[in-house]
Design a protein around this motif. Structure first.
Motif, mmCIF file in Angstrom:
data_model
loop_
_atom_site.group_PDB
_atom_site.id
_atom_site.type_symbol
_atom_site.label_atom_id
_atom_site.label_comp_id
_atom_site.label_asym_id
_atom_site.label_seq_id
_atom_site.Cartn_x
_atom_site.Cartn_y
_atom_site.Cartn_z
ATOM 1 N N HIS A 263 0.838 -1.200 0.000
ATOM 2 C CA HIS A 263 0.000 0.000 0.000
ATOM 3 C C HIS A 263 0.873 1.250 0.000
ATOM 4 N N ALA A 264 1.904 1.261 0.842
ATOM 5 C CA ALA A 264 2.822 2.408 0.913
ATOM 6 C C ALA A 264 3.544 2.611 -0.420
ATOM 7 N N GLN A 265 3.986 1.520 -1.035
ATOM 8 C CA GLN A 265 4.682 1.622 -2.318
ATOM 9 C C GLN A 265 3.753 2.168 -3.401
ATOM 10 N N LEU A 266 2.528 1.700 -3.416
ATOM 11 C CA LEU A 266 1.558 2.182 -4.405
ATOM 12 C C LEU A 266 1.254 3.661 -4.195
ATOM 13 N N THR A 267 1.077 4.053 -2.934
ATOM 14 C CA THR A 267 0.783 5.446 -2.618
ATOM 15 C C THR A 267 1.943 6.345 -3.047
ATOM 16 N N THR A 268 3.161 5.942 -2.757
ATOM 17 C CA THR A 268 4.346 6.712 -3.145
ATOM 18 C C THR A 268 4.435 6.839 -4.662
ATOM 19 N N ARG A 269 4.210 5.734 -5.351
ATOM 20 C CA ARG A 269 4.273 5.743 -6.828
ATOM 21 C C ARG A 269 3.189 6.632 -7.420
ATOM 22 N N ALA A 270 1.971 6.576 -6.874
ATOM 23 C CA ALA A 270 0.882 7.411 -7.381
ATOM 24 C C ALA A 270 1.218 8.890 -7.206
ATOM 25 N N LYS A 271 1.748 9.255 -6.042
ATOM 26 C CA LYS A 271 2.133 10.653 -5.802
ATOM 27 C C LYS A 271 3.228 11.081 -6.773
ATOM 28 N N ALA A 272 4.203 10.210 -6.976
ATOM 29 C CA ALA A 272 5.311 10.538 -7.884
ATOM 30 C C ALA A 272 4.824 10.744 -9.315
ATOM 31 N N GLU A 273 3.812 9.995 -9.708
ATOM 32 C CA GLU A 273 3.282 10.096 -11.069
ATOM 33 C C GLU A 273 2.166 11.129 -11.182
ATOM 34 N N GLY A 274 1.753 11.689 -10.044
ATOM 35 C CA GLY A 274 0.718 12.724 -10.065
ATOM 36 C C GLY A 274 -0.666 12.214 -10.407
ATOM 37 N N VAL A 275 -0.933 10.973 -9.987
ATOM 38 C CA VAL A 275 -2.254 10.381 -10.238
ATOM 39 C C VAL A 275 -2.821 9.859 -8.921
ATOM 40 N N SER A 276 -4.093 9.556 -8.937
ATOM 41 C CA SER A 276 -4.701 8.984 -7.737
ATOM 42 C C SER A 276 -4.269 7.529 -7.582
ATOM 43 N N LEU A 277 -4.358 7.044 -6.365
ATOM 44 C CA LEU A 277 -4.053 5.636 -6.107
ATOM 45 C C LEU A 277 -4.973 4.751 -6.946
ATOM 46 N N ASN A 278 -6.241 5.101 -7.025
ATOM 47 C CA ASN A 278 -7.207 4.337 -7.807
ATOM 48 C C ASN A 278 -6.788 4.270 -9.281
ATOM 49 N N ALA A 279 -6.388 5.420 -9.850
ATOM 50 C CA ALA A 279 -5.987 5.443 -11.260
ATOM 51 C C ALA A 279 -4.748 4.579 -11.495
ATOM 52 N N LEU A 280 -3.801 4.640 -10.573
ATOM 53 C CA LEU A 280 -2.586 3.846 -10.708
ATOM 54 C C LEU A 280 -2.901 2.348 -10.688
ATOM 55 N N VAL A 281 -3.674 1.932 -9.700
ATOM 56 C CA VAL A 281 -4.006 0.507 -9.568
ATOM 57 C C VAL A 281 -4.825 0.040 -10.776
ATOM 58 N N LEU A 282 -5.768 0.853 -11.238
ATOM 59 C CA LEU A 282 -6.566 0.489 -12.409
ATOM 60 C C LEU A 282 -5.669 0.315 -13.631
ATOM 61 N N THR A 283 -4.677 1.184 -13.776
ATOM 62 C CA THR A 283 -3.734 1.064 -14.893
ATOM 63 C C THR A 283 -2.958 -0.239 -14.804
ATOM 64 N N PHE A 284 -2.476 -0.564 -13.601
ATOM 65 C CA PHE A 284 -1.746 -1.823 -13.430
ATOM 66 C C PHE A 284 -2.626 -3.028 -13.768
ATOM 67 N N ILE A 285 -3.860 -2.989 -13.332
ATOM 68 C CA ILE A 285 -4.777 -4.097 -13.627
ATOM 69 C C ILE A 285 -5.010 -4.215 -15.123
ATOM 70 N N ALA A 286 -5.298 -3.087 -15.771
ATOM 71 C CA ALA A 286 -5.552 -3.097 -17.217
ATOM 72 C C ALA A 286 -4.341 -3.600 -17.987
ATOM 73 N N GLU A 287 -3.145 -3.130 -17.590
ATOM 74 C CA GLU A 287 -1.931 -3.597 -18.257
ATOM 75 C C GLU A 287 -1.735 -5.094 -18.046
ATOM 76 N N GLY A 288 -1.975 -5.561 -16.830
ATOM 77 C CA GLY A 288 -1.839 -6.986 -16.544
ATOM 78 C C GLY A 288 -2.808 -7.828 -17.342
ATOM 79 N N LEU A 289 -4.049 -7.382 -17.454
ATOM 80 C CA LEU A 289 -5.035 -8.124 -18.222
ATOM 81 C C LEU A 289 -4.660 -8.129 -19.702
#
Length: 119
Positions: A86-112
Motif C-alpha cells: 500500500h505504501a509503495q503504491l501510494t508513493t508511486r501514485a504521488k510521484a506520477e501525479g495520479v490517484s491511487l485508484n488510477a494507478l491501480v486500475l492502470t496496473f490491472i488493465a496492463e496486466g489483463l
C-alpha cells in the motif's frame, strides 16, 4: 419463463472445514449460491436457488441479468494488500501525479492486456 440451463455456473469442492461437498455459484448473480454432497446434488440445489433468485428479482421489479452477461458487477471491489505494498503504491501514485485508484486500475488493465496476448 427463462431457461435456467442458459446460465453458466461454477462448481468447486468444499474443504472439510467448510463442511465438505460441493459449492455451486452463478456468475451472473452475485449472491446466488448453493451446495450439495455430490456434484449432481449441488447442481440440483443450485438450479432451485437460481429459480428462486430470478423469481424474487422479478417479484420486486428488478432487472434479471441475461445469461453470460457478467451479472451484477458494480465495477467496485475492495482489495486487502500488505501495508508495505500500500505504501509503495501510494508513493508511486504521488510521484506520477495520479490517484491511487488510477494507478491501480492502470496496473490491472496492463496486466489483463498482457495476459490476453499470452493466450
Amino acid at each position: 419463463m427463462r431457461n435456467l440451463d442458459d446460465y453458466p455456473f461454477e462448481i468447486r469442492p468444499l474443504t472439510a472445514a467448510e463442511g465438505g461437498g460441493f459449492l455451486i455459484a452463478y456468475p451472473d448473480f452475485s449472491e446466488c449460491i448453493s451446495d450439495g454432497e455430490t456434484i449432481a446434488e449441488a447442481i440440483g440445489n443450485g438450479r432451485d436457488a437460481l429459480a428462486s433468485t430470478i423469481a424474487a428479482l422479478e417479484a420486486k421489479g428488478f432487472a434479471v441479468p441475461a445469461p453470460n452477461s457478467g451479472g451484477v458487477a458494480s465495477g467496485k471491489f475492495v482489495a486487502r494488500v500488505p501495508k508495505k505494498t500500500h505504501a509503495q503504491l501510494t508513493t508511486r501514485a504521488k510521484a506520477e501525479g495520479v490517484s491511487l485508484n488510477a494507478l491501480v486500475l492502470t496496473f490491472i488493465a496492463e496486466g489483463l492486456g498482457r495476459r490476453e496476448h499470452l493466450t
